[in-house]
Structure formats: C-alpha cells, structure tokens
Enzyme design. Structure first.
Site, PDB file in Angstrom:
ATOM      1  N   ARG B 280       0.799  -1.260  -0.020  1.00  0.00           N
ATOM      2  CA  ARG B 280       0.023  -0.064   0.136  1.00  0.00           C
ATOM      3  C   ARG B 280       1.078   1.338   0.093  1.00  0.00           C
ATOM      4  NH1 ARG B 280      -2.292   0.963   5.634  1.00  0.00           N
ATOM      5  NH2 ARG B 280      -1.032   2.692   5.690  1.00  0.00           N
ATOM      6  N   HIS B 284      -3.561   4.537   4.560  1.00  0.00           N
ATOM      7  CA  HIS B 284      -4.853   3.591   4.536  1.00  0.00           C
ATOM      8  C   HIS B 284      -6.085   4.192   3.853  1.00  0.00           C
ATOM      9  CE1 HIS B 284      -7.581   0.774   5.681  1.00  0.00           C
ATOM     10  NE2 HIS B 284      -8.560   1.823   6.482  1.00  0.00           N
ATOM     11  N   TYR B 293       3.466   5.530  12.054  1.00  0.00           N
ATOM     12  CA  TYR B 293       3.786   4.155  12.232  1.00  0.00           C
ATOM     13  C   TYR B 293       4.676   3.376  11.159  1.00  0.00           C
ATOM     14  CZ  TYR B 293      -0.297   3.746   8.979  1.00  0.00           C
ATOM     15  OH  TYR B 293      -1.273   3.879   7.967  1.00  0.00           O
TER      16      TYR B 293
HETATM   17  C1  LIG Z   1     -15.051  -5.595  11.306  1.00  0.00           C
HETATM   18  C2  LIG Z   1     -14.191  -4.104  11.116  1.00  0.00           C
HETATM   19  N1  LIG Z   1     -13.102  -3.862  11.840  1.00  0.00           N
HETATM   20  C3  LIG Z   1     -12.321  -2.972  11.677  1.00  0.00           C
HETATM   21  C4  LIG Z   1     -12.615  -2.092  10.494  1.00  0.00           C
HETATM   22  C5  LIG Z   1     -11.794  -0.772  10.321  1.00  0.00           C
HETATM   23  N2  LIG Z   1     -10.818  -0.902   9.340  1.00  0.00           N
HETATM   24  C6  LIG Z   1     -11.029  -0.510   8.110  1.00  0.00           C
HETATM   25  S1  LIG Z   1      -9.755  -1.098   6.863  1.00  0.00           S
HETATM   26  C7  LIG Z   1      -9.075  -1.607   8.270  1.00  0.00           C
HETATM   27  C8  LIG Z   1      -7.683  -2.282   7.941  1.00  0.00           C
HETATM   28  C9  LIG Z   1      -7.897  -3.535   6.895  1.00  0.00           C
HETATM   29  O1  LIG Z   1      -6.838  -4.081   6.622  1.00  0.00           O
HETATM   30  P1  LIG Z   1      -6.395  -5.021   5.437  1.00  0.00           P
HETATM   31  O2  LIG Z   1      -7.524  -6.331   5.570  1.00  0.00           O
HETATM   32  O3  LIG Z   1      -5.014  -5.317   5.250  1.00  0.00           O
HETATM   33  O4  LIG Z   1      -7.111  -4.186   3.919  1.00  0.00           O
HETATM   34  P2  LIG Z   1      -6.399  -2.817   3.463  1.00  0.00           P
HETATM   35  O5  LIG Z   1      -6.928  -1.831   4.078  1.00  0.00           O
HETATM   36  O6  LIG Z   1      -4.822  -3.055   3.771  1.00  0.00           O
HETATM   37  O7  LIG Z   1      -6.572  -2.932   1.981  1.00  0.00           O
HETATM   38  C10 LIG Z   1      -9.592  -1.658   9.414  1.00  0.00           C
HETATM   39  C11 LIG Z   1      -9.167  -2.223  10.921  1.00  0.00           C
HETATM   40  C12 LIG Z   1     -13.675  -2.535   9.766  1.00  0.00           C
HETATM   41  N3  LIG Z   1     -13.896  -1.784   8.451  1.00  0.00           N
HETATM   42  N4  LIG Z   1     -14.149  -3.508  10.106  1.00  0.00           N
END
Ligand SMILES: Cc1ncc(C[n+]2csc(CCOP(=O)(O)OP(=O)(O)O)c2C)c(N)n1
Ligand SMILES: Cc1ncc(C[n+]2csc(CCOP(=O)(O)OP(=O)(O)O)c2C)c(N)n1
Ligand SMILES: [Mg+2]
Ligand SMILES: [Mg+2]
Lengths: 326, 397, 326, 397
Positions: B280, B284, B293
C-alpha cells in the site's frame, strides 16, 4: 495537573494513562491503538510510554479482541478493549452477550469480569457506512453489562476511571463527534456515582433527557427555548444500564413533560424503555405522553443525509412543541 | 517452519514482558522461490515452471492502459477528497497490478466480491468509475446494481464478503454453471473469523471460489506480522485447498495465477487462495497518517517494484509501445480525470426522503409512518422559514 | 391434505416441504437439518425427499450459515437457514445486522434478500444455558429485518409460507415449547397479511398483548379472569417488526388498559416499544399505564428456576390486577 | 493432498447437483503414520520416533483407574438422566483416554478451558464430579470456582472458550510464569470463526496454549467431513504452529503428546494443536438419537479400539495389575456411583431469589428493584394460598 481544559478525546487519553500508571493490571488493546494511537488518537502516546505489552495492537478480529480480553480478565488483568467504530462491534457481539455478560453469574460470583469496551459511537462526522451507528440499546437489553456514555470532558475522564475500576463489564460509548469539544477536567475532584444522571440544566416546563452526543443538542435547544420563554430542564443520563430512573422521575414529576432524545433509531431504542417506565412510575403526573426523538427505522443514511437523519435543534424543539401542545 | 524455529530460540521467560512484540519478519525478495513472478521489476520476463503466459502485444498494452487509467482515476479521487468533494478515499496506489491482473483473468459471467479498495477490479468489470465515488462522497452506500457487472457492492466490514462469495459460489455450483467467483480481502482481514469460515464452507462444499488476498503489508497501522507469523498463502493448506503467493506488483503473474485458480474452480476442483504480495504505497485512507507508524524507507524500497513502471519497461524493452501510445494514453488519462471531476462535482445530494427508500423490498408500516411524519415535518418549515433546515428541505425538491 | 390437526413443529415441516416442492430456489440449511431432521425434527424427512443439495447440513458456524445464505440469495436462491437454538444466533449477529438487514438498502433496491432465519426460541423446556432465550428485541431494533413469531399451528404453516415468499429477510421465531401443541391447519385457506396482529380472544376490560409462547399463557389468564368476572381481550401480535399498532391501538382504546407479556427481559424489550408508542397514540384513552410482564434483568436462569422466571398465569393476573387498580 | 486429487477427478458439472454430498473419507487406521500411537488396541507398546513415555506401573494403574472411574461416573450420570434426576447429560463414553491422557499431562498451575464434555479432565483436576452435575440438573450454570482447580466453567457456545484460553495464556506470558493453558474443543467446533481467531491470536502473541481437539468423528449428526476435507491437525500449520494427530483412544500417546505440547508452551514456543482421533461411542447427549444418522457398524468398529480395554490388556500383559486391583477398582467405582447418585438426589433446587444474585459484581439498581418486586410478589402468595407458586416461594425459605 489538577484542573485543565481538555477535549474529550484527550480527557479519555489522560484517564487511560492514569489507569495504566496506577494499576499494572490495566491493559489497552485493540486495532491500531499502538503506534497510531487509535484512529481518533484517543490512545496516542500510550504504547510509547507503557510498552507493547500493556498497549496491545491486536489482530483484526473483534471477537478475538473481546474473547481474549475475557481470558485476560480471568487471569487477573483489567483489559480496556477498543472497538474501532460502532459498526464493527457486531463480530464481537457473541462474546459480549453470551460470555462477557454472563461469566460472573455463571460462576455464582466466583469470578469477575473487569473489562471495559470502548466504542466511539454516533454520527455527525460525515463518515462512510458503519461508522456512525448508535447500538447502545442492543447492549442495554442484555443483563450483566453496564452501559455508559459521557458527554463532557470531565465525565469522560472520571467515568473512564470508574469504568476501569468496576468489577463488571462496562461498555463505554464515546460520542465521537464530540471528541474535540473541550471542557474542564479536575483530576482531583471526587466524582459522583458512575450510574447517576446529571441535571445539566435546570428548568420547569419540560424535561429533555439525553446522553452522549445529544446532550449538547438538548442544551442548545433549551437555550433556544429560553428565548421563547420556555424553561427546559436537561438531563444528561450518563448511564443507559442501569438507567437512573430516580433522577428522571424526579425531573418528570417536576416538569410533567418528558422528551427523550437519542441518535439511535426510536423503534426499540432507549427512549422506549424510558418512556415505558417513566409513564408507569409517574402516570398521574404526566401532562403529555413521553415523546421520543431519534433516528428512523432505516440504516444510518449516507453522510450527506445525516443532518436530516440525526436529531437536531429543530427536531427537538418540534417535539417540545408537541409535548407542550397536550 | 523457519519462523517457528526462530521462536524456539527465544525462551519465553527470559524475554519476559517484551515477548509479544515480535520483530518484523524479513520481507521476501522478488527472487523468493515461494513467489510467482513472470516479470521482474526491470521489466524482464521471468520463467516459471508452472505458470506461463503469452500475452499479445495488444493485451500487454491493454493491461498497461488499465493500470495507468486506474492510477489516474485513483489520483483524481484523492485530489477530490482534498478539495472536499469526497469525504474519504481509499487509494489503491501500488496495488494496480494485483487488481488489474486478477480482474482481467475474469470472465463476464464470473462474480466479484470486493472490499472498499478494488477500484482496479471495478474498472476491469466495466463499472463506471464515477459510480464508485458515491459512497465516498456520502451520497449513497454504493448503490450500483451488483448484477449489471457481476461486481458486488463494496464491503467495509472486514471479511464479511468472503462468506457472501462462498455462498454465491455454492449457488453457481448448484446451478451447474461453470462460472467462478472471486473474493477480495486484505492481509488484515485474514484474521477475521468470517474469512476462516469461508475457507471451511468453500472447502467442504468444494465451491468454485478464488480467495484473492492483497497482502499490502499493512492493515491501517498494523504490519502483517500482527496478523500472522507465517506467509498468508499457507493458510489455505490447513483447510484442504491450495494457496499460492504471487508477486502482486507483477501484472502478468497476477493474471496467470488468478486465471489458473479460476480454471481450477471451473473444473470443479474447489477454492484456491491467492496471496498477492504487494504494498500500500499511500495512506490507508485519506484520513490516515502513515508517518505515525511506518518508515519512509520501506515505501521507497517498494517504489522500485512499481507495477506500472515494470510493465512499461517491458513494453519498451520488447518494442510493443511507442511514444505515440504513451502520449495517447496520457491524454486519455487526463480526459478520464476531467470526466471524473466533472461528474463528481455535479453529483447532487440525495433527496432527504431517500432515507426511507429501500429499507424493505415489501414495505414496512413503521417506515411508512416515519416517512409521512418526516415529510410533514419538512413541509412545516418551507412555509414558515426559508433558512436552515428549510433550505435542506427545499434542496430536496 | 386440506384441513389437518398438526403440532406446530409438524406444521412448519409441512410448510417447508411445500416451499421446497413449489419453488426450486428454496433451500434449507443449518446444523443437523439433514438426516437428523434438526434437533426438534422440524426438518424431518426433508433431506431424504429433496436431497442434500436442497437440504444442506452446514459446518458448525453460524456466521458462515448466514453469510453463505446471503451469497445464495444474491445468486437467486431463497435460503431458509436454521439456527439451532436462540442462544446460538449471536455468532451470526454481525452478518444479520450489518449485511443481511442492509443489503437491499445499500444497493438502492437493486438486490433483494429473501432469506428466512428460523430460530426455535424461548424457555420452558428445562434446557441448559443458552437454550431458552428470547432475543427478538435485539433484532427488532435493526431496520431491514422483519420479525415474526407464530403461536398456532395454522400460523406456523402460513406465516412460514409468507416468510419464504417475502423478498425481505424474515427472522422467524418458533416458540419451541409449543412445538408439540396441536392445532388445525387448513392448507388451502387464504391467509391474512403476515404482519397483522390477531384478536385471539375478545374482551372489554383490559387487553393482553403477547406473541409466540406467551399467547397461550394469556389465553389461560383470560379464561381464569373470566371466572372472576373480568373480560380480557387477548392479542396475538404475530409480528414484532413491524408491530401492528393499528390493531393494538384499537384494542387499547376499546379496553383502555394494556398489559404486554413476553418471555424476554422487560428492560429494553418489546413491551417497552409497545408501551411507549401506545401511550403516545392513546394518551387520553388509557386508564392505567401500560404494564409489562416479562423476564428479569438477569441471565436466563437454570432450568429449575425457569418457572419462577417466566411469566405464568399468576404473574399475568397480578399485572391485570395492578392495571385494574388504577 | 490425497483429498484434493480425489476431488480433481470429479468434474463439477457432470456430478451436477449431487456434488455437495461428499463421500465419507476413509477412516485413518491405527497404523496410519500420521497418528501417534504408543499402545496398540491389543495393549502392546508401540515405538514412536518422537514420542516416548515410560510410566511406572503405579502411573499405569493410575491412568487405568482414572479412566474406569470416569466411565463409571459418566454411566451414573446417564442413568440419573434417565431417572429424571438430570435434565440432560453429555456422555464422554469412548473419549476417556483423550481426556485422562491430556488431563494427566497438566501441572497444577496449568489452566483448563473445557467444553461441556470434559468430565475426565475435570476428574484429573480434582473437581468433585458431582459439581459437574449442577448444570445438567438445572440448578446452576456450572457455578464452581474456576480458580480452585484451574478448571474453567463448562462452555456450551461452541468454540468461545478457545479465545478465553488464548487470552488467559497471553496473561500467563505477561506474568512471566511458565504455566500453560489447554483449550478443549470438538471437531465440529473447528469450523467456528472463534477457533480460527484463537489460532491467530495465540500464534501472533506466541501464547502458551495447547489446543486439544477431540475429533470424535461427529458433531451431533454431522460427520467430520462436513467440517473439513483434510485432517484437522493440519489446520495449525497455516497459522504457523505445529499440529499433530494422536490416537485418542490411547491414553499413553495422549499423555505423551500433550505433555510435549505443554512443554513447548512452557518453553515459550507458543501454541500447538493436538487432534485426538477418537470416537463418540454414545449419543451426542441424552436428547439425541444417533440411529437417525449413523450406522451401528461404525460404532462396533470403534469398540475394538476401546481405550480402557486397551490399557487393561497392557496391564495384564505386562503383569502390572492383578485380580485384586481390578476388584478393588470395581468396588471403588460402585462407591463413586453411589455417592454421585446420593449427592445428586439430595441436590436442592435453588432459592428463586437466586435469579437476582450475581448478575453484577457491583450491583445494579434495576436488579435491586426487580428483586424487591419479586420478593413482594412471592410473599403475596404465602399468606393467601398454600399451593402452586406459593409452595415454590416457601421452598425458598
Ligand atoms: C470488522 C471491522 N473492523 C474494523 C474495521 C476498520 N478498518 C477498516 S480497514 C482496516 C484495515 C484493513 O486491513 P486489510 O484487511 O489489510 O486491508 P487494506 O486496508 O490494507 O486493503 C480496519 C481495521 C472494519 N472496517 N471492519
Ligand atoms: C454456537 C453454537 N452453535 C450450535 C450449538 C449446538 N451444538 C451443541 S454441541 C454441537 C456439536 C458439537 O460438535 P463437536 O464440536 O464435534 O463436539 P462434540 O459434541 O462432538 O464433543 C452443536 C451443534 C452450540 N452449542 N453452540
Ligand atoms: Mg492490508
Ligand atoms: Mg465431535
């Protein structure tokens, strides 16, 4: 620090810091609570100062967060678990309602569950789906949980202290759109009981009862009503389980009219319980039915509609008008 | 097992309270034998014993164009967020190869279950990119018809969509169709119970689904080792289906590996987990601040592996594209950016009455009642007052 | 078969059979629904007759059951998913409230979610923990779901037909302790609307409103009250979302007194919503506050205490007395 | 990978709608090299390259006694259910070796998180067996103090306790203690998201926990292949920790393998998954009717592998036990049965006021209010009526 003006987010941060400092058994855990300090920076700086062992970035799994918090509590820790947003608490719902809430009772009191679940909740921040919900009623129905929500910086600080000291599981709903509202925090004041409502403004014509983010709206409504010559009392309920019916009843008996305001949908919401019980307790005192102002029976709408969806000054005053029309 | 034996060398008690803070595991190199790669960062073709691909020059240019336009769209959306036109944006910067490679492996009748970041996949499905912006602008929750492009709504609640994909795939199998289904998710999502349950269900029912995990190394502020201590693709094995790690910045490898997994699904051999190892490059979302971080150097190291640059080098090296091609594409990009800008800026706020629409398909008396009350309430302002709430009510006309 | 006397469990079985027979898109899924026919035998014989592809034994994972049911619905199927007991629905809660309930709205109506979730619920069968709960309020608060519960064999049959035909997700709460109660089922009668309350017994002095397992208790209470010269009307609400306030209001305005009875805890339960709304609608008609009879704010107790915990004849009549005392 | 390649030979479309109904995978034989076995069904010692155990005759007799008494207790509970003294019973018949073997591997300071069927483990922890019966009689939900024997309450909601065990183990590690934690669960439970999440958390935090899965081949009416298409112990690998399958009817192998996994946890090497391959000889619970879904022959085949008989043969073969030992044990068994019977029959119903006890540790005004109302209501009967509800109220005095 004794008296300081702090935003609510910072007041919680200071409260968590104090708890970590005072009691080595207190832990902070959740997604992104470490280096990032949480998406709202409520845990900012805590991992740096207390280490990764006390301020724990967890895997992305809410059931896991609460389930392991339960295990840590069984081992004698006092975990303060963060759920990143209201809409993400549901994967943990099973652990909360079938395990956390019942553990003390199942063990006939022989074990305790001093777990705090922090949930930034409610709308008004222009967020995408699942980031603006108010699920408190879905927890208040469940015995074994205590549910609170502060509306001021001082309460944010002190209620968090009390929640962490409680031997019962406490769901701590943080009004996220008020995170940056400032208020005075006296870190040496002796706080009142955690589950008592507070008369936020005295009045005589009608009582507005609210909690968390809606307290501010109700205070504004009371100020606006004053200009029209109406004296509204505003209660900050602070606790949804237990609800402080003594204070609500006293106020309702005084003003004889009650309007309950919350962001959560009205249908099966906190207002229903309050209306039902207050009506039973004060049947002969009420001049009007308890009127509820809250969200509609629809999913929380896209951000561009949230101002229409959320109770605002006008909708509260409309309810006041309707109540006074009886 | 390397990770385990490393762990074995750290006795628990000696490291005491610090033990939970594992060090970052070393990043696999592109030359990692675990990682399927068909195109080196320098744009050279790499042989692989199992996966081969022989795209025509046209196809190569097509993939390049897809990636460039996707990136351009993504950049425009980021800019629109900065300008206040969008409330939020989740950039896919750096993940173009993973998304275009996998997206171009799909057939029309295949079905996609995305997260909130699959703008490149949406592009491959023919979803108008401006459709993706409604939810980020705050005018809807997605709102497109998933069935027009076999591209489901974006799913924000992490991991949920993997079960929907599995159920859909079970339905495909029941229908006797030979379509396949693909579920996207992230490295962070791999920790969610729902994802594990989707592995179980898809394995037990032998459902024709491909789990496409974009391991972009981060889940907001948490590095992948907060989710797993072994490479994620290995997760599949324990559920009884193959897992494979592909260079997620190599569009050819992503295409080849996804195609093969989809074919496997079509043949009735059940699920496959593809881990696209990528990065990425941005925050985020536009709300995030990665300087809190992560170190700049990490990002810089990944810049050298840029998926678009890599294919450009290949196109140039193999003489498949000339200046005219690149110039035309630049123009097309700018036109896309302009169109997106214009469409978004013109996107009206929804009618407030929309709050009550589509809550139920068959109606609900309470919704009807609340709709009527709301309409009356809104109407009460229009006559008496022309500021504040009333203007909102009028805007809805 | 046209008119037959069937136990409720068998009426549901027949209804599922008919749905499987009529619509090839209908599927039954859940734990042990196949060869075993479910732990209550509600799906008995269906897998044998319709095959493993239509009556599906699932892995032991409730979130997986509902999550894949959603996917199947997206593919055009109409899954009827069983949750084995009330207390086991919570692992699926996230999929139900954040996905199933909202999918239609999120797609602006472009997709539909014809999923039925069958949940045997409530107590009175002497079961162990987690097997006797009444979580309906935890779903009714959530927009996008419809919640129903039959109390007779005829309703069990017909409401299941209607739930399966509905294009909205329906949570179908089956009163497990009434599974073996028999009633007449006319499989050719044309049923009334799914979400309408039914006047189960006419009366003039007070209205008892209940649903599912408590309808029988209320009818017994009404019969007992008759001997004391009191005429109680009994409403079988049948649907908790939507609630049929028209029928409730009409009855409350007629009798001027309302007692709501359910097994679920009173606090934040269905009775709260009914009391709040009826009081608002009929403020000048009520001679007494709406009185609620239900479970206590405690985890469902061990079986040997459930008779004390569950509303029975005496507790209902006590509430009737209290209402009439106003 | 055998399972997969079998699947590969069944093209999806040809088998059409029947494809979801996988055939039962063949049962691994005792001679299966995957399966750790130290004692054959005939009672002969088996060598294993990694696991060895050298119990004293006393220890052998102790294990035998544990299994016999556990079985006796279990049979008594089943009988008490039939007599109406218990509302339900979940028999462990057939699983004695898995439970006693693993239970005897534990140290006092280790902590156990059971399901609802770990009566043998409870026995090893020194929990009074009659304590286990309260919840099945319906007088409490467990109610024992988990900390007196480091034996947590029975957990009925499938899989939940694996996360509690993981959290507890995280706490053990934080304390710098070298205790270990063991979480029991079943083959069915392996499908629950919570179990997967416990694997993730324990791996990431390197928590000192042993996951002990009793694969008794059935989850109520569903055979294991409805939960997985590969052996369950393989699940662990994909999470980065070892999984091992042990003959669950071989008490020595269960003891050795669990001990080794616990030692690994103590050394700070993190979690291990142990799959004890065994068989539920009885019904799921006394409410269940296995004739609806399984063939007698299957059960019969497993009878030959009986865990108690196996150890008895070994004791006899090796001359460690004589008739007097067996006779004394029979007597002890009968005495245990008698005591259990007596204690259960004397178990009083709880005071109805107990409904309001221990809902909260720090009190709750609503509970206080409801308690008072309930007391008043109960009292209102005592004076006016001496039958029905009143007798219940009086029983509470
Ligand atoms: C059930 C849930 N918990 C927390 C979140 C908050 N949240 C949104 S994106 C994210 C991180 C996701 O990481 P990843 O699965 O690696 O996907 P990326 O964003 O890196 O594409 C979090 C914790 C959420 N959307 N849904
Ligand atoms: C969350 C949840 N879903 C369903 C049930 C009902 N149930 C009780 S035991 C059981 C089967 C468990 O099988 P397994 O995990 O193999 O354990 P075993 O009973 O064989 O020891 C089921 C489905 C439950 N207790 N909890
Ligand atoms: Mg990621
Ligand atoms: Mg089993």
């Amino acid at each position: 620090m004794t008296v300081q003006k702090l935003p609510i987010a910072k007041a919680i941060n200071e409260s968590l810091r104090k708890a970590l400092d005072t009691d080595p058994k207190v832990l902070i855990m959740g997604e992104d609570v470490g280096k990032l300090g949480g998406v709202f920076r409520v845990t900012d700086g805590l991992q740096k100062d207390f280490g990764e062992d006390r301020v724990i970035d967890t895997p992305l799994a809410e059931s896991g967060i609460i389930g392991t918090a339960i295990g840590l509590a069984l081992r004698g820790y006092r975990p303060v678990a963060e759920i990143q947003f209201d809409g993400f608490v549901f994967p943990a719902y099973d652990q909360i309602v079938t395990q956390l809430a019942k553990m003390h009772a199942r063990a006939l009191g022989k074990i305790k569950m001093p777990v705090v679940i922090r949930i930034p909740y409610g709308g008004g921040i222009g967020a995408v789906e699942h980031h603006s919900e108010s699920p408190e009623a879905l927890f208040a129905h469940v015995a074994g949980l205590k549910i609170v929500s502060p509306s001021t910086a001082s309460d944010a600080y002190w209620m968090m202290q009390q929640a962490i000291q409680s031997d019962d599981p406490v769901i701590f709903f943080e009004p996220k759109r008020r995170y940056w509202d400032k208020g005075e925090v006296n870190t040496e004041a002796i706080p009142g009981p955690l589950h008592r409502a507070r008369v936020a403004r005295e009045g005589s014509d009608l009582t507005l009862a609210a909690y968390g983010p809606m307290v501010k709206v109700c205070l504004e409504a009371a100020a606006a009503a004053e200009e029209e010559g109406r004296s509204l009392e505003v209660l900050d309920l602070r606790s949804m389980s237990p609800l402080d019916f003594e204070t609500i009843q006293a106020s309702a008996e005084k003003t004889r009219r009650l309007v309950v305001v919350h962001e959560a949908p009205v249908f099966f919401g906190s207002g229903a319980e309050i209306a039902a019980r207050v009506t039973e307790r004060c049947f002969y005192h009420l001049e009007a039915p308890v009127i509820r102002v809250g969200g509609y029976h629809s999913p929380y709408p896209p951000a561009r509609l949230e101002d229409e969806y959320l109770p605002g000054l006008d909708r509260v005053l409309d309810a006041v008008d309707r109540s006074l029309a009886y | 097992m390397t990770v385990e034996s490393t762990a074995a060398r750290k006795p628990r008690r000696s490291s005491g309270t610090k033990r939970a803070s594992a060090k970052r595991t070393p990043q696999p190199q592109s030359s990692d034998p675990q990682l399927v790669q068909l195109l080196s960062p320098e744009g050279e073709r790499v042989e692989h014993p199992e996966y081969r691909i022989d795209p025509t020059p046209d196809e190569l240019r097509g993939l390049y164009r897809d990636m460039v336009l996707t990136r351009r769209f993504d950049a425009e959306a980021t800019a629109l967020q900065r300008q206040g036109e969008l409330g939020l944006w989740a950039s896919l910067l750096g993940q173009e190869a993973a998304q275009i490679g996998s997206g171009r492996a799909l057939r029309d009748d295949d079905y996609v279950f995305p997260t909130y970041r699959e703008h490149g996949v949406a592009w491959c499905r023919g979803v108008d990119p401006t459709n993706l912006l409604g939810m980020f602008r705050g005018v809807n929750h997605g709102g497109w018809d998933p069935n027009s492009n076999n591209f489901h709504l974006y799913t924000i609640v992490i991991g949920s969509q993997t079960l929907h994909a599995t159920g859909y795939a079970m339905g495909v199998a029941k229908d006797g169709a030979d379509s396949a289904v693909i579920a996207y998710f992230g490295d962070g999502a791999s920790s969610q119970g729902d994802v594990a349950e989707s592995f179980t269900f898809s394995a037990v029912y032998n459902a024709p689904v491909v789990f496409f995990c974009q391991n972009n190394q981060w889940a907001i502020s948490e590095p992948t080792e907060k989710q797993t201590r072994v490479p994620l693709y290995q997760r599949a094995q324990g559920y009884g289906f193959p897992g494979i790690r592909v260079d997620g910045n190599d569009v050819l490898a992503c295409l080849a590996v996804t195609r093969s997994a989809l074919e496997r699904a079509r043949r009735g051999e059940g699920p496959t987990l593809v881990e696209a190892f990528t990065y990425r490059m941005g925050a985020h979302t536009t709300s995030d601040d990665p300087t809190k971080y992560r170190a700049d150097e990490e990002r810089e190291a990944w810049e050298a592996k840029d998926p678009i640059l890599r294919l450009r080098r290949c196109l140039e090296r193999e003489g498949h594209a000339d200046e005219a091609f690149f110039a035309a594409l630049d123009e097309e990009s700018e036109a896309l950016g302009k169109r997106v800008r214009e469409v978004v800026r013109a996107m009206p706020d929804p009618d407030p009455m929309a709050i009550f629409d589509h809550v139920y398909a068959d109606g609900h008396t309470l919704v009807d009642e609340e709709r009527a009350q709301f309409a009356a309430y809104q109407a009460s302002f229009v006559d008496t007052d022309t500021t504040g709430t009333a203007s909102a009510a009028e805007g809805s006309k």
